[in-house]
Scaffold this active site. Structure first.
Site, PDB file in Angstrom:
ATOM      1  N   SER A 151     -80.601 -16.134  18.426  1.00  0.00           N
ATOM      2  CA  SER A 151     -79.576 -16.394  17.409  1.00  0.00           C
ATOM      3  C   SER A 151     -78.198 -16.189  18.011  1.00  0.00           C
ATOM      4  O   SER A 151     -77.869 -15.113  18.519  1.00  0.00           O
ATOM      5  CB  SER A 151     -79.774 -15.436  16.226  1.00  0.00           C
TER       6      SER A 151
ATOM      7  N   ASP B   4     -79.748 -26.402  12.649  1.00  0.00           N
ATOM      8  CA  ASP B   4     -79.172 -26.796  11.356  1.00  0.00           C
ATOM      9  C   ASP B   4     -79.454 -28.260  11.004  1.00  0.00           C
ATOM     10  O   ASP B   4     -79.127 -28.707   9.904  1.00  0.00           O
ATOM     11  CB  ASP B   4     -77.653 -26.560  11.376  1.00  0.00           C
TER      12      ASP B   4
ATOM     13  N   ARG C  25     -76.614 -27.910   3.356  1.00  0.00           N
ATOM     14  CA  ARG C  25     -77.275 -28.908   4.208  1.00  0.00           C
ATOM     15  C   ARG C  25     -78.392 -29.633   3.449  1.00  0.00           C
ATOM     16  O   ARG C  25     -78.692 -30.788   3.736  1.00  0.00           O
ATOM     17  CB  ARG C  25     -77.778 -28.260   5.495  1.00  0.00           C
TER      18      ARG C  25
HETATM   19  C1  S3P Z   1     -74.346 -20.242  13.992  1.00  0.00           C
HETATM   20  C2  S3P Z   1     -75.579 -20.082  14.544  1.00  0.00           C
HETATM   21  C3  S3P Z   1     -76.813 -20.538  13.890  1.00  0.00           C
HETATM   22  C4  S3P Z   1     -76.552 -21.593  12.836  1.00  0.00           C
HETATM   23  C5  S3P Z   1     -75.406 -21.233  11.945  1.00  0.00           C
HETATM   24  C6  S3P Z   1     -74.134 -20.985  12.746  1.00  0.00           C
HETATM   25  C7  S3P Z   1     -73.173 -19.658  14.696  1.00  0.00           C
HETATM   26  O1  S3P Z   1     -77.443 -19.441  13.292  1.00  0.00           O
HETATM   27  O2  S3P Z   1     -77.700 -21.812  12.056  1.00  0.00           O
HETATM   28  O3  S3P Z   1     -75.168 -22.278  11.023  1.00  0.00           O
HETATM   29  O4  S3P Z   1     -72.033 -20.026  14.370  1.00  0.00           O
HETATM   30  O5  S3P Z   1     -73.381 -18.839  15.583  1.00  0.00           O
HETATM   31  P1  S3P Z   1     -78.375 -18.470  14.157  1.00  0.00           P
HETATM   32  O6  S3P Z   1     -77.594 -18.113  15.349  1.00  0.00           O
HETATM   33  O7  S3P Z   1     -78.644 -17.270  13.325  1.00  0.00           O
HETATM   34  O8  S3P Z   1     -79.598 -19.287  14.439  1.00  0.00           O
END
Ligand code: S3P
Length: 438
Positions: free
Chosen positions: A174, A325, A398
């Site tokens: 993540s 996403d 989304r």
């Molecule tokens: C994001 C990372 C993703 C994504 C979110 C934005 C970011 O989440 O789904 O919309 O800006 O770092 P995760 O890192 O928890 O997968």
């Protein structure tokens, strides 16, 4: 109880033609505000996403004494940095709204503010999302964070502490978790190394380096990131490219709608985000990248997509971080592709703004999709003719836009409940849709 507003009617028929510029990248927008806030001097941001999520980040920063200029479409934004240790204790709860990025990155930003107390909260969706994935590794650095379910659920209370550097393997792939730790590392005692289980979007690494942080990226595909605290960050000019996660709706819409021909301009093409282009290419979509260029440290290009026949796709766990996403709208694409598309290793989707596997399965089934929901993904059979139905975004931005894309190929009108959710990341979506339809 107040009556729910009438659903939005999405008429059947027609095609899509023209050019569209999607709003600024959400991930880069949050980071430009956050890093600008703790830099010295002024940060100028061009193309910041004027949507609810970045507005939540800006509001939290203002509550801690950071001057952020008004945010509105087309206007550059300035952030007057207060330096690495200049954030004031806010007099009230910090409201992160619907934004997981705001809450998770704030946890990292605030954990090391010695002697200051912060309370973070959000809407019903955010209060149900796991925060222990950030709080637990931060605790390894000395952070003290309390909340419901042993600190996993907001409202969360952060009691700022002196932090110490550490070597931390993040529990999930993540970018939000990684970025929270990098922010905490900037003011910790000694270096911190973050090790990711799989590479995730690297906007934080790129931007922190540009702001002057001492940051080293190593290992296979940039999985080890070491931050050495010390150098002050310096205010920068940030140019935010269009969000590929917003472009995704138009890419799929054009690929599946007979007669469609769309060009999406100025889209961020950071390789850690372009999984959807690989999937569309594997599906046989008529897609081309035009005018590939580099803008302020991020690759950018224009994307042209035309309608054509599509094949089913396969998405496995290793690809998920590069298109996490985009899965909801790819589920729509799968309904229009020949064969059975399979998405696996995507259990992370269950802890997004909604449980996106369950919500997309539920809503697309109402439109006639033939699909099966699995613990970690979906199997979707195509081509399946969709029909208009009464569907609902279930408050997820989304999902709202993905169902609008599905309505383009449905027989009969679609009625979409809670379409306003789109404003979380793409406030102009409904206007762009009306303009591009012919
Ligand atoms: C994001 C990372 C993703 C994504 C979110 C934005 C970011 O989440 O789904 O919309 O800006 O770092 P995760 O890192 O928890 O997968």
């Amino acid at each position: 109880m107040a009556a729910r507003p009438a659903p939005l009617v999405l008429p059947a028929g027609g095609s899509l033609r023209g050019r569209v510029t999607v709003p600024g990248d959400k991930s880069i927008s949050h980071r430009s505000l956050l890093f600008g806030a703790i830099a010295e001097g002024t940060t100028h941001i061009e193309g910041l996403l004027p949507a609810e999520d970045p507005l939540s980040t800006a509001a939290c920063l203002r509550a801690m004494g950071v001057a952020v200029s008004a945010i509105s479409a087309g206007q550059p934004v300035t952030v007057e940095g207060v330096g690495l240790d200049g954030l004031r204790e806010p007099a009230d709860v910090l409201d992160c709204g619907n934004s997981g990025t705001t809450m998770r990155l704030m946890l990292g930003l605030l954990a090391g503010r010695e002697g200051r107390h912060f309370v973070l909260n959000g809407d019903a969706s955010l209060r149900s999302r796991p925060m222990g994935r950030v709080g637990d590794p931060l605790a390894q650095m000395g952070a003290v964070i309390h909340g419901r379910q042993g600190g996993n659920l907001a409202p969360l209370a952060v009691q700022g502490q002196p932090l110490h550097g550490s070597v931390i393997g993040t529990p999930v792939a993540s970018a939000q978790v990684k970025s929270a730790l990098l922010l905490a590392a900037l003011t910790a005692e000694g270096p911190t190394t973050v090790i990711e289980p799989a590479p995730t979007r690297d906007h934080s690494e790129r931007m922190l380096r540009a702001f002057g942080a001492d940051l080293e990226v190593g290992g296979d595909l940039g999985r080890f990131i070491t931050v050495r605290p010390g150098p002050a960050l310096r205010g920068q000019t940030v140019v935010v490219p269009g969000d590929i996660s917003s472009a995704a709706f138009w890419l799929v819409a054009a690929a599946i709608t007979p007669g469609a021909d769309l060009t999406v301009e100025n889209v961020g093409l950071n390789p850690s985000r372009t999984g959807i282009l690989d999937v569309l290419a594997a599906m046989g979509a008529r897609l081309s990248v035009l005018h590939a260029r580099d803008v302020a440290g991020e690759p950018v290009g224009d994307l042209r997509v035309q309608h054509g026949p599509l094949r089913a796709f396969r998405i496995k766990e290793a690809m998920i971080p590069r298109l996490v996403d985009e899965i909801p709208v790819l589920a729509v694409a799968a309904c229009c592709a020949e064969g059975v598309s399979r998405i696996s290793g995507a259990a992370e989707l269950r802890v997004k703004e909604t449980d996106r596997l369950a919500v997309m399965a539920r809503q697309l089934t109402l439109m006639g999709a033939r699909l099966e929901e699995h613990a970690d993904g979906l199997s979707i059979e195509g081509p399946t003719p969709l029909h208009g139905a009464e569907v609902d975004s279930e408050t997820d931005h989304r999902v709202a836009m993905s169902l609008a894309v599905a309505s383009l190929v449905a027989r009969g009108d679609t009625r979409l409940g809670r379409p306003e959710a789109a404003a979380v990341s793409y406030p102009g979506f409904w206007d762009d849709l009306a303009r591009l339809r012919h």
